[in-house]
Design a protein around this motif. Structure first.
Motif, PDB file in Angstrom:
ATOM      1  N   ALA A  79       8.534   3.068   3.493  1.00  0.00           N
ATOM      2  CA  ALA A  79       8.187   4.259   4.275  1.00  0.00           C
ATOM      3  C   ALA A  79       9.160   5.405   3.970  1.00  0.00           C
ATOM      4  CB  ALA A  79       8.196   3.933   5.760  1.00  0.00           C
ATOM      5  N   MET A  80      10.430   5.064   3.776  1.00  0.00           N
ATOM      6  CA  MET A  80      11.415   6.081   3.407  1.00  0.00           C
ATOM      7  C   MET A  80      11.097   6.684   2.039  1.00  0.00           C
ATOM      8  SD  MET A  80      14.351   6.882   1.526  1.00  0.00           S
ATOM      9  CE  MET A  80      15.019   5.337   0.945  1.00  0.00           C
ATOM     10  N   LEU A  81      10.742   5.826   1.067  1.00  0.00           N
ATOM     11  CA  LEU A  81      10.393   6.318  -0.263  1.00  0.00           C
ATOM     12  C   LEU A  81       9.140   7.187  -0.218  1.00  0.00           C
ATOM     13  CD1 LEU A  81      10.999   3.141  -2.471  1.00  0.00           C
ATOM     14  CD2 LEU A  81      12.413   5.179  -2.332  1.00  0.00           C
ATOM     15  N   PHE A  82       8.154   6.767   0.574  1.00  0.00           N
ATOM     16  CA  PHE A  82       6.909   7.529   0.699  1.00  0.00           C
ATOM     17  C   PHE A  82       7.177   8.934   1.237  1.00  0.00           C
ATOM     18  CE2 PHE A  82       3.344   9.031   3.247  1.00  0.00           C
ATOM     19  CZ  PHE A  82       2.276   8.886   2.373  1.00  0.00           C
TER      20      PHE A  82
ATOM     21  N   CYS B  43       7.678 -13.481   2.445  1.00  0.00           N
ATOM     22  CA  CYS B  43       6.699 -13.313   3.523  1.00  0.00           C
ATOM     23  C   CYS B  43       6.332 -14.662   4.130  1.00  0.00           C
ATOM     24  CB  CYS B  43       5.458 -12.607   2.989  1.00  0.00           C
ATOM     25  SG  CYS B  43       4.155 -12.363   4.215  1.00  0.00           S
ATOM     26  N   VAL B  44       6.069 -15.645   3.296  1.00  0.00           N
ATOM     27  CA  VAL B  44       5.682 -16.971   3.783  1.00  0.00           C
ATOM     28  C   VAL B  44       6.846 -17.636   4.512  1.00  0.00           C
ATOM     29  CG1 VAL B  44       4.917 -19.274   3.069  1.00  0.00           C
ATOM     30  CG2 VAL B  44       3.962 -17.238   1.972  1.00  0.00           C
ATOM     31  N   GLY B  45       8.073 -17.376   4.071  1.00  0.00           N
ATOM     32  CA  GLY B  45       9.255 -17.950   4.709  1.00  0.00           C
ATOM     33  C   GLY B  45       9.695 -17.207   5.950  1.00  0.00           C
ATOM     34  N   TYR B  46       8.910 -16.201   6.385  1.00  0.00           N
ATOM     35  CA  TYR B  46       9.203 -15.417   7.585  1.00  0.00           C
ATOM     36  C   TYR B  46      10.600 -14.803   7.529  1.00  0.00           C
ATOM     37  CZ  TYR B  46       5.209 -18.098   9.350  1.00  0.00           C
ATOM     38  OH  TYR B  46       3.971 -18.683   9.497  1.00  0.00           O
ATOM     39  N   SER B  47      10.895 -14.187   6.430  1.00  0.00           N
ATOM     40  CA  SER B  47      12.164 -13.487   6.279  1.00  0.00           C
ATOM     41  C   SER B  47      12.020 -12.071   6.823  1.00  0.00           C
ATOM     42  CB  SER B  47      12.573 -13.456   4.799  1.00  0.00           C
ATOM     43  OG  SER B  47      13.616 -12.542   4.591  1.00  0.00           O
ATOM     44  N   THR B  48      12.981 -11.631   7.620  1.00  0.00           N
ATOM     45  CA  THR B  48      12.908 -10.271   8.149  1.00  0.00           C
ATOM     46  C   THR B  48      13.147  -9.222   7.065  1.00  0.00           C
ATOM     47  OG1 THR B  48      15.252 -10.335   8.792  1.00  0.00           O
ATOM     48  CG2 THR B  48      13.638 -10.993  10.445  1.00  0.00           C
ATOM     49  N   THR B  49      13.434  -9.665   5.855  1.00  0.00           N
ATOM     50  CA  THR B  49      13.482  -8.740   4.711  1.00  0.00           C
ATOM     51  C   THR B  49      12.132  -8.054   4.534  1.00  0.00           C
ATOM     52  OG1 THR B  49      15.125 -10.148   3.619  1.00  0.00           O
ATOM     53  CG2 THR B  49      13.966  -8.593   2.235  1.00  0.00           C
ATOM     54  N   VAL B  50      11.065  -8.709   4.973  1.00  0.00           N
ATOM     55  CA  VAL B  50       9.723  -8.111   4.913  1.00  0.00           C
ATOM     56  C   VAL B  50       9.702  -6.800   5.697  1.00  0.00           C
ATOM     57  CG1 VAL B  50       7.324  -8.426   5.648  1.00  0.00           C
ATOM     58  CG2 VAL B  50       8.551 -10.309   4.543  1.00  0.00           C
ATOM     59  N   PHE B  51      10.301  -6.788   6.893  1.00  0.00           N
ATOM     60  CA  PHE B  51      10.342  -5.566   7.695  1.00  0.00           C
ATOM     61  C   PHE B  51      11.271  -4.530   7.058  1.00  0.00           C
ATOM     62  CE2 PHE B  51       8.736  -8.619  10.714  1.00  0.00           C
ATOM     63  CZ  PHE B  51       7.868  -7.873  11.500  1.00  0.00           C
ATOM     64  N   HIS B  52      12.376  -5.001   6.518  1.00  0.00           N
ATOM     65  CA  HIS B  52      13.301  -4.081   5.864  1.00  0.00           C
ATOM     66  C   HIS B  52      12.625  -3.410   4.668  1.00  0.00           C
ATOM     67  CE1 HIS B  52      17.228  -3.247   3.564  1.00  0.00           C
ATOM     68  NE2 HIS B  52      17.066  -2.330   4.480  1.00  0.00           N
ATOM     69  N   ASN B  53      11.873  -4.184   3.890  1.00  0.00           N
ATOM     70  CA  ASN B  53      11.136  -3.611   2.753  1.00  0.00           C
ATOM     71  C   ASN B  53      10.093  -2.600   3.224  1.00  0.00           C
ATOM     72  OD1 ASN B  53      12.591  -5.148   0.957  1.00  0.00           O
ATOM     73  ND2 ASN B  53      11.021  -6.702   0.690  1.00  0.00           N
TER      74      ASN B  53
ATOM     75  N   MET C 285       0.828  -1.208   0.000  1.00  0.00           N
ATOM     76  CA  MET C 285       0.000   0.000   0.000  1.00  0.00           C
ATOM     77  C   MET C 285       0.863   1.259   0.000  1.00  0.00           C
ATOM     78  SD  MET C 285      -3.244  -0.545  -0.163  1.00  0.00           S
ATOM     79  CE  MET C 285      -3.823   1.030   0.438  1.00  0.00           C
ATOM     80  N   ILE C 286       1.915   1.256   0.809  1.00  0.00           N
ATOM     81  CA  ILE C 286       2.792   2.429   0.871  1.00  0.00           C
ATOM     82  C   ILE C 286       3.475   2.652  -0.474  1.00  0.00           C
ATOM     83  CG2 ILE C 286       4.858   3.376   1.957  1.00  0.00           C
ATOM     84  CD1 ILE C 286       4.058   1.877   4.506  1.00  0.00           C
ATOM     85  N   LEU C 287       3.902   1.568  -1.111  1.00  0.00           N
ATOM     86  CA  LEU C 287       4.520   1.697  -2.434  1.00  0.00           C
ATOM     87  C   LEU C 287       3.519   2.239  -3.454  1.00  0.00           C
ATOM     88  CD1 LEU C 287       6.718  -1.528  -2.742  1.00  0.00           C
ATOM     89  CD2 LEU C 287       7.473   0.815  -2.344  1.00  0.00           C
ATOM     90  N   PHE C 288       2.262   1.845  -3.325  1.00  0.00           N
ATOM     91  CA  PHE C 288       1.228   2.362  -4.233  1.00  0.00           C
ATOM     92  C   PHE C 288       1.125   3.881  -4.141  1.00  0.00           C
ATOM     93  CE2 PHE C 288      -3.143   3.929  -4.529  1.00  0.00           C
ATOM     94  CZ  PHE C 288      -3.444   3.631  -5.854  1.00  0.00           C
ATOM     95  N   PHE C 289       1.031   4.406  -2.914  1.00  0.00           N
ATOM     96  CA  PHE C 289       0.897   5.851  -2.742  1.00  0.00           C
ATOM     97  C   PHE C 289       2.195   6.582  -3.095  1.00  0.00           C
ATOM     98  CE2 PHE C 289      -2.542   4.337   0.102  1.00  0.00           C
ATOM     99  CZ  PHE C 289      -3.592   5.033  -0.486  1.00  0.00           C
TER     100      PHE C 289
ATOM    101  N   PHE D 293      13.436   6.947   8.849  1.00  0.00           N
ATOM    102  CA  PHE D 293      13.326   5.597   8.277  1.00  0.00           C
ATOM    103  C   PHE D 293      14.593   5.180   7.536  1.00  0.00           C
ATOM    104  CE2 PHE D 293       8.704   6.144   8.895  1.00  0.00           C
ATOM    105  CZ  PHE D 293       8.429   4.917   9.472  1.00  0.00           C
ATOM    106  N   LEU D 294      15.295   6.140   6.963  1.00  0.00           N
ATOM    107  CA  LEU D 294      16.565   5.797   6.321  1.00  0.00           C
ATOM    108  C   LEU D 294      17.587   5.357   7.372  1.00  0.00           C
ATOM    109  CD1 LEU D 294      18.326   5.565   3.860  1.00  0.00           C
ATOM    110  CD2 LEU D 294      18.796   8.018   4.001  1.00  0.00           C
ATOM    111  N   ALA D 295      17.584   6.007   8.514  1.00  0.00           N
ATOM    112  CA  ALA D 295      18.483   5.606   9.593  1.00  0.00           C
ATOM    113  C   ALA D 295      18.141   4.201  10.100  1.00  0.00           C
ATOM    114  CB  ALA D 295      18.403   6.613  10.746  1.00  0.00           C
ATOM    115  N   ILE D 296      16.858   3.890  10.182  1.00  0.00           N
ATOM    116  CA  ILE D 296      16.442   2.544  10.604  1.00  0.00           C
ATOM    117  C   ILE D 296      16.903   1.506   9.590  1.00  0.00           C
ATOM    118  CG2 ILE D 296      14.442   1.056  11.032  1.00  0.00           C
ATOM    119  CD1 ILE D 296      12.981   3.517  12.110  1.00  0.00           C
ATOM    120  N   CYS D 297      16.709   1.800   8.297  1.00  0.00           N
ATOM    121  CA  CYS D 297      17.155   0.876   7.248  1.00  0.00           C
ATOM    122  C   CYS D 297      18.659   0.651   7.304  1.00  0.00           C
ATOM    123  CB  CYS D 297      16.762   1.416   5.868  1.00  0.00           C
ATOM    124  SG  CYS D 297      15.005   1.470   5.543  1.00  0.00           S
ATOM    125  N   ALA D 298      19.417   1.732   7.486  1.00  0.00           N
ATOM    126  CA  ALA D 298      20.872   1.616   7.539  1.00  0.00           C
ATOM    127  C   ALA D 298      21.328   0.858   8.776  1.00  0.00           C
ATOM    128  CB  ALA D 298      21.499   3.008   7.511  1.00  0.00           C
TER     129      ALA D 298
END
Length: 442
Positions: free
Chosen positions: A185-188, A170-180, A111-115, A201-206
């Motif tokens: 949120a940073m792009l938004f 997402c199904v494999g429970y990869s924490t990449t889901v949270f990173h994405n 949804m965030i990527l959509f907006f 959010f950029l600081a959190i990603c880094a």
């Protein structure tokens, strides 16, 4: 007094219903696969789960932390204490239902990527309207069309929610889901001009993955060149630095414990765990002599972070969103522990550049290579590990082809942007001194 057009209102309601239906279907697919017998199989695949994004490691780290045991005393956990704090609180919010937690975060990312895409496409169209007098007369087919403004963001939503790479992560429970989620949120906040939130959010990603710190450059350029605000650009930079320092202080328990640094950033930078993945590090450093290791570690890490930053930033300073996607692609190719979730995030942003597709040339080739390499990877892994009828060379050949496909994709999109700019300025005429000519990339 303005009167609302009932037709426009109907179209808007239909669009909202379409978006909601898409999100619900995407969530259902993720939940169904998470409750199926295939979940554990998916979670154990090396293309999805790496030492840095494995939820099993996070679960063990949270358990050790709950029993007042330092989770960084061994080499099990490679997530920061700040990340553990986020996972623990989000898990409490969902009352321990991991399936719903990952599905919800992944759908929110879509949804965030959509907006974000919607705002970017609208701004790009407005900019073309302003600069249209500078374009050649016969380039109408290359210009953005207003009837496609909604379609591109919707395709971004579809590309994220139904992309096999993001679904499997997402199904494999990869924490990449949270990173994405944090990246989206940073792009938004970047495209909407919210400098403080972008820096946070950029600081959190880094702090989670280290490599995204280079995104401060396209973020700075976006606020400066698109939003026309040097103040916002400086605010985003200062916020990023301040929040980064704050996260480090929190992770070190206010300067008392630095044990996590070697487990998290030391693991990312020195690559001690050579478990196979979709990247290029593991095979190379398995074969590398130890006395050359530091030299090539430096070479690989510079290649994955700052090597291409300056030339790309100079060339595409007026297209900072495209620059952001290009840098994310480079990171996903050359980072030490990549996964298909990183690639899925980038592929979902490609519909933002639909206007470049007619200038691209490698789309079919990239699609075929990605399809074949993705299909062969689990097969060759099974033959290598379980059947002993193959070896590491087979699997690395597939990961190398997968990296080459991403490189072709990136160079094709960047060249398409250069070609479109040339056409808009000089027209579609391909003759030089009365003879047919070709535009090609050297």
């Amino acid at each position: 007094m303005s009167v609302k057009n009932p037709v426009d209102e109907e179209v808007k309601r239909a669009s909202i219903a379409q978006i909601v239906t898409t999100c619900v279907i995407g969530a259902i697919i993720r939940c169904c696969l998470s409750f199926s017998k295939y979940q554990s199989i998916i979670a154990n695949h090396v293309e999805i789960s790496t030492p840095l994004n494995s939820w099993k490691r996070v679960s063990e780290g949270l358990y050790l932390l709950s029993n007042n045991i330092n989770p960084y005393s061994g080499d099990l956990l490679h997530e920061t204490p700040f990340s553990l704090y986020i996972y623990r609180n989000v898990l409490r919010l969902f009352q321990g239902r991991i399936e719903y937690m990952f599905a919800t975060v992944d759908v929110l990312t879509g949804m965030i990527l959509f907006f974000s895409a919607k705002k970017y496409v609208e701004e790009s169209y407005k900019e073309e309207i302003v600069n249209r007098h500078q374009y050649a007369k016969d380039v109408s087919s290359y210009l953005l069309k207003p009837d496609k403004i909604f379609l591109s963001p919707y395709y971004v939503l579809l590309a994220y929610l139904f992309n096999p790479f993001t679904v499997l992560s997402c199904v494999g429970y990869s924490t990449t889901v949270f990173h994405n989620f944090f990246l989206s949120a940073m792009l938004f906040s970047m495209v909407h001009g919210i400098a403080v939130i972008c820096g946070i959010f950029l600081a959190i990603c880094a702090s989670i993955s280290f490599y995204p710190f280079v995104l401060i450059v396209p973020g700075f350029l976006y606020f400066k060149n698109v939003h026309r605000s040097v103040v916002k650009a400086l605010v985003s930079l200062k916020t990023f630095l301040a929040v980064s320092v704050l996260i480090v202080v929190m992770c070190t328990n206010y300067g008392k414990d630095f044990s996590y640094l070697s487990n998290v950033y030391g693991c990312i930078l020195t690559v001690p765990d050579l478990q196979p993945n979709t990247g290029l590090f593991w095979y190379f450093f398995t074969e590398m002599f130890d006395h050359f290791r530091e030299l090539f570690i430096f070479a690989f890490q510079i290649n994955a972070s700052v090597l291409y930053l300056i030339p790309l930033s100079i060339k595409f300073r007026k297209q900072p969103f495209l620059l952001t996607v290009a840098i994310l692609t480079i990171i996903s190719i050359f980072k030490s522990y990549p996964s298909i979730g990183d690639v899925g995030f980038i592929l979902s942003l490609l519909p933002c550049f639909r206007h470049l597709f007619r200038c691209s040339q490698q789309g079919f080739l990239v699609g075929v290579i990605m399809l074949i390499s993705t299909s062969l990877a689990p097969i060759l892994w099974y033959l290598w590990i379980y059947c002993n009828s193959a070896n590491a060379n087979f699997y690395f050949g597939v990961t190398l082809a997968f990296a080459i496909a991403q490189i072709f994709l990136l160079t094709d999109i960047l060249f398409a942007q250069v070609k479109r700019e040339f056409v808009l300025k000089n027209g579609t005429e391909k003759k030089v001194d009365g003879e047919e000519s070709l535009l090609y990339l050297e």
